[in-house]
Write a protein that holds these residues in place. Structure first.
Motif, mmCIF file in Angstrom:
data_model
loop_
_atom_site.group_PDB
_atom_site.id
_atom_site.type_symbol
_atom_site.label_atom_id
_atom_site.label_comp_id
_atom_site.label_asym_id
_atom_site.label_seq_id
_atom_site.Cartn_x
_atom_site.Cartn_y
_atom_site.Cartn_z
ATOM 1 N N SER A 90 0.829 -1.209 0.000
ATOM 2 C CA SER A 90 0.000 0.000 0.000
ATOM 3 C C SER A 90 0.867 1.263 0.000
ATOM 4 N N ASP A 91 2.015 1.213 0.681
ATOM 5 C CA ASP A 91 2.941 2.352 0.670
ATOM 6 C C ASP A 91 3.528 2.546 -0.723
ATOM 7 N N LEU A 92 3.882 1.446 -1.364
ATOM 8 C CA LEU A 92 4.431 1.506 -2.716
ATOM 9 C C LEU A 92 3.417 2.101 -3.683
ATOM 10 N N ILE A 93 2.177 1.634 -3.582
ATOM 11 C CA ILE A 93 1.120 2.137 -4.465
ATOM 12 C C ILE A 93 0.901 3.625 -4.235
ATOM 13 N N ALA A 94 0.868 4.032 -2.986
ATOM 14 C CA ALA A 94 0.648 5.449 -2.667
ATOM 15 C C ALA A 94 1.787 6.312 -3.203
ATOM 16 N N THR A 95 3.008 5.860 -3.031
ATOM 17 C CA THR A 95 4.159 6.624 -3.520
ATOM 18 C C THR A 95 4.139 6.730 -5.035
ATOM 19 N N ASN A 96 3.945 5.603 -5.710
ATOM 20 C CA ASN A 96 3.950 5.617 -7.176
ATOM 21 C C ASN A 96 2.746 6.364 -7.747
ATOM 22 N N ALA A 97 1.609 6.303 -7.054
ATOM 23 C CA ALA A 97 0.442 7.068 -7.506
ATOM 24 C C ALA A 97 0.740 8.562 -7.449
ATOM 25 N N GLY A 98 1.453 8.978 -6.420
ATOM 26 C CA GLY A 98 1.849 10.382 -6.317
ATOM 27 C C GLY A 98 2.792 10.798 -7.434
ATOM 28 N N ILE A 99 3.715 9.913 -7.764
ATOM 29 C CA ILE A 99 4.654 10.202 -8.853
ATOM 30 C C ILE A 99 3.910 10.309 -10.179
ATOM 31 N N VAL A 100 3.030 9.359 -10.451
ATOM 32 C CA VAL A 100 2.260 9.382 -11.706
ATOM 33 C C VAL A 100 1.357 10.614 -11.750
ATOM 34 N N ARG A 101 0.793 11.001 -10.617
ATOM 35 C CA ARG A 101 -0.047 12.203 -10.558
ATOM 36 C C ARG A 101 0.757 13.443 -10.976
ATOM 37 N N GLU A 102 1.943 13.603 -10.414
ATOM 38 C CA GLU A 102 2.768 14.765 -10.737
ATOM 39 C C GLU A 102 3.225 14.752 -12.201
ATOM 40 N N VAL A 103 3.620 13.587 -12.695
ATOM 41 C CA VAL A 103 4.028 13.468 -14.097
ATOM 42 C C VAL A 103 2.842 13.784 -15.014
ATOM 43 N N SER A 104 1.673 13.293 -14.656
ATOM 44 C CA SER A 104 0.476 13.527 -15.471
ATOM 45 C C SER A 104 0.134 15.000 -15.572
ATOM 46 N N LYS A 105 0.361 15.752 -14.497
ATOM 47 C CA LYS A 105 0.126 17.196 -14.545
ATOM 48 C C LYS A 105 1.047 17.860 -15.562
ATOM 49 N N GLN A 106 2.288 17.424 -15.603
ATOM 50 C CA GLN A 106 3.239 17.977 -16.568
ATOM 51 C C GLN A 106 2.834 17.618 -18.000
ATOM 52 N N ILE A 107 2.416 16.381 -18.185
ATOM 53 C CA ILE A 107 1.989 15.940 -19.523
ATOM 54 C C ILE A 107 0.750 16.710 -19.965
ATOM 55 N N ALA A 108 -0.177 16.927 -19.040
ATOM 56 C CA ALA A 108 -1.390 17.690 -19.362
ATOM 57 C C ALA A 108 -1.041 19.114 -19.784
ATOM 58 N N CYS A 109 0.012 19.640 -19.222
ATOM 59 C CA CYS A 109 0.455 20.995 -19.553
ATOM 60 C C CYS A 109 1.123 21.056 -20.930
ATOM 61 N N TYR A 110 1.989 20.109 -21.219
ATOM 62 C CA TYR A 110 2.805 20.177 -22.436
ATOM 63 C C TYR A 110 2.313 19.315 -23.599
ATOM 64 N N ALA A 111 1.623 18.238 -23.317
ATOM 65 C CA ALA A 111 1.158 17.338 -24.384
ATOM 66 C C ALA A 111 -0.272 16.870 -24.097
ATOM 67 N N PRO A 112 -1.204 17.816 -24.008
ATOM 68 C CA PRO A 112 -2.571 17.481 -23.598
ATOM 69 C C PRO A 112 -3.337 16.578 -24.566
ATOM 70 N N GLU A 113 -2.925 16.507 -25.803
ATOM 71 C CA GLU A 113 -3.624 15.684 -26.800
ATOM 72 C C GLU A 113 -3.031 14.281 -26.917
ATOM 73 N N SER A 114 -2.008 13.991 -26.155
ATOM 74 C CA SER A 114 -1.304 12.707 -26.282
ATOM 75 C C SER A 114 -2.105 11.567 -25.657
ATOM 76 N N ILE A 115 -1.816 10.387 -26.144
ATOM 77 C CA ILE A 115 -2.312 9.158 -25.517
ATOM 78 C C ILE A 115 -1.313 8.813 -24.423
ATOM 79 N N ILE A 116 -1.809 8.540 -23.223
ATOM 80 C CA ILE A 116 -0.922 8.233 -22.094
ATOM 81 C C ILE A 116 -1.023 6.759 -21.751
ATOM 82 N N ILE A 117 0.142 6.130 -21.649
ATOM 83 C CA ILE A 117 0.224 4.732 -21.242
ATOM 84 C C ILE A 117 1.038 4.689 -19.950
ATOM 85 N N VAL A 118 0.470 4.118 -18.903
ATOM 86 C CA VAL A 118 1.162 4.020 -17.619
ATOM 87 C C VAL A 118 1.606 2.579 -17.421
#
Length: 120
Positions: A90-118
């Motif tokens: 659960s700690d691993l999931i929480a940490t990685n979810a936070g990382i993906v959340r922050e990365v996703s914000k950057q992608i939404a800013c710079y490449a909002p039309e892209s297809i995202i694969i996690v």
């Protein structure tokens, strides 16, 4: 497809970039990682193999600068941490979810039309 960005230059990200480059499937691959010099080094290694492997894909690496992901058709997020001894899942999931959340914000800013694969 013309541009794929890969977030995370670890084993999974590097393998993904190498596989795409080897198939000469896209025009450009951008690799972004938080660790200084890692993405740049992996991109350089792959570019130096282009003549042997016979591909023309342009591969670039950057440390922490998501602006280079602009206009990506696809963004592959491979970033995250591995489970450490004593760490609960659960700690691993929480940490990685936070990382993906922050990365996703950057992608939404710079490449909002892209297809995202996690990849997690």
């Amino acid at each position: 497809m013309s541009k794929v960005s890969i977030i995370g230059a670890g084993e999974v990200g590097a393998a993904c970039a190498s596989c795409l480059a080897d198939r000469d499937f896209v025009n450009e691959i951008v690799i972004v990682d938080v660790k200084p010099g890692l993405a740049e080094g992996k991109a350089l290694d792959m570019r130096q193999s282009a003549a042997l492997k016979r591909f023309d894909t342009n591969i670039k690496g950057y440390t922490g600068d998501y602006s280079f992901t602009a206009n990506s058709d696809v963004v592959v997020i491979t970033s995250g941490i591995t489970r450490k001894p004593g760490m609960e899942r659960s700690d691993l999931i929480a940490t990685n979810a936070g990382i993906v959340r922050e990365v996703s914000k950057q992608i939404a800013c710079y490449a909002p039309e892209s297809i995202i694969i996690v990849v997690s």
